[in-house]
Design a protein around this motif. Structure first.
Motif: not given
Length: 397
Positions: A85-86, A93-94, A101-102, A107-111
């Motif tokens: 999703a991320s 994002v624009a 933020l994205d 990074g959080l989900f990858l970790g």
């Protein structure tokens, strides 16, 4: 004896590795497009790339805490969908603010996934009673090839950034959902032997193999974050050709890892890591002296062939240090992944800004010599206990 449940778990874990590699490479090979879209200088880009592994380190620590309590499978099932999703958000994002933020979410989900998938991989290897971890990392590399090729194919499409990442994310989510029920449940991945002698994890060998893995990831970070930029801006290739540097690197990772488990079982991890580190140094030197995109891509290929063995063997050592299967040693070793990635992103960016990318790739070439020096830390370790079914401990790698 390997049972049907073990084989089923192996396919599920392999699916998770594939998704992680595919999403990661698809994102990183779009770095030149992100740089152009948001007008980043090379110094600014290095800071953006630096933030992702920093947050991933937090995700790895969190994975260790959650997996100890709930098991690594649930962490993977949530984290894998979060990665998919991320990365879609990165393509949509624009503004710079929403991009930051994205990327924090990426990074959080990858970790979370990096740590948890290696916990599952070590658990499967323990149940098999022989080296299989390199094969999982080979599947990760195969996924990375798929992600890099998706970029190469869609580089000139309209809305290529969003459409390429969206297509990769949809495929990744489908594979992750199919793999989830096959993963090892908490009772299956943790040994019942959990006394203090088993669960006390020594730091000295973790630091030694972790440092070798950190040096590997400095080179990997340079390749993942900067190979496309180097080939495009430094060696004047098209964006489509530039994506092939990472594809060649990961292709040779797959080739090397297809044979790594058997080579380690036959010759031992010390010799495998030592020779691999030397070949990796050679590949980086080829990148430094390259005068054409073809030679640069060849250098990245040699680099992948050399360094393919370091990470699987690092996690194998972690598994030997934690025969109780708590996941603590894996989470600790995984932190060196992000230290290397952070150092690599920062070093390459800083040197590139002052001396150019060609000189910047000389830095990981020199540091990779340390892998050869640290190879002895990968020597086999006797394990205090096997798993619940009496499978012999893995001491060959």
């Amino acid at each position: 004896m390997v049972g049907s449940r073990d084989r089923l778990a192996r396919t599920g874990v392999a699916g998770v590795y594939f998704v992680q590699g595919m999403c990661f490479a698809a994102l990183l090979t779009r770095v030149p497009a992100l740089q152009e879209k948001f007008g980043f200088s090379e110094g600014q880009l290095s800071l953006v790339l630096l933030a992702v592994p920093v947050v991933a380190g937090v995700g790895s620590v969190l994975a260790g805490l959650l997996a100890t309590r709930f098991g690594s499978a649930i962490v993977l099932r949530v984290g894998g969908l979060g990665v998919c999703a991320s990365i879609v958000g990165t393509g949509l994002v624009a503004s710079r603010t929403t991009l930051y933020l994205d990327l924090a979410a990426v990074g959080l989900f990858l970790g979370l996934v990096d740590a948890a998938m290696n916990m599952q991989g070590v658990a499967v290897q323990r149940r098999y009673g022989r080296p299989v971890l390199a094969s999982f990392h080979g599947v990760w590399s195969a996924g990375a090839i798929a992600g890099a090729l998706a970029t190469a194919v869609t580089a000139h499409w309209r809305w290529a950034l969003g459409s390429a990442l969206g297509a990769v994310a949809l495929l990744g989510a489908a594979i992750a959902l199919a793999a989830g029920p096959r993963l090892l449940r908490p009772a299956e991945e943790v040994s019942p032997v959990r006394d203090n002698a088993v669960t006390r994890i020594p730091w000295a060998p973790i630091v030694a193999v972790g440092t070798a893995m950190m040096l590997m990831y400095i080179a990997d970070s340079a390749t993942s974050n900067w190979s496309a930029v180097y080939l495009h801006t430094g060696l004047h290739s098209s964006q489509g050709v530039a994506a092939l540097g990472l594809a060649a690197y990961q292709t040779c990772m797959v080739v090397g890892r297809a044979f790594a488990d058997r080579l380690v079982a036959r010759h031992g991890p010390v010799r495998a890591v030592s020779i691999g580190g030397a070949v990796g140094v050679l590949g980086l030197l080829v990148v430094v002296v390259a005068r054409s995109p073809a030679v640069g891509i060849a250098g990245f290929a040699v680099l992948g062939l050399g360094l393919c063995v370091v990470v699987p063997q690092s996690f194998s050592v972690a598994g030997q240090l934690d025969p109780g299967g708590t996941g603590i040693a894996v989470a600790r070793v995984n932190l060196f992944n992000y230290v290397g990635f952070v150092v690599g992103a920062a070093l390459i960016g800083l040197v590139a800004q002052s001396r150019g990318l060609r000189a910047a790739f000389l830095v990981p070439a020199v540091l990779a010599v340390g892998i050869v020096v640290l190879a002895r830390s990968f020597r086999p370790r006797a394990v205090a206990a096997g798993d619940a079914r009496g499978v012999r401990p893995v001491v060959g790698g």
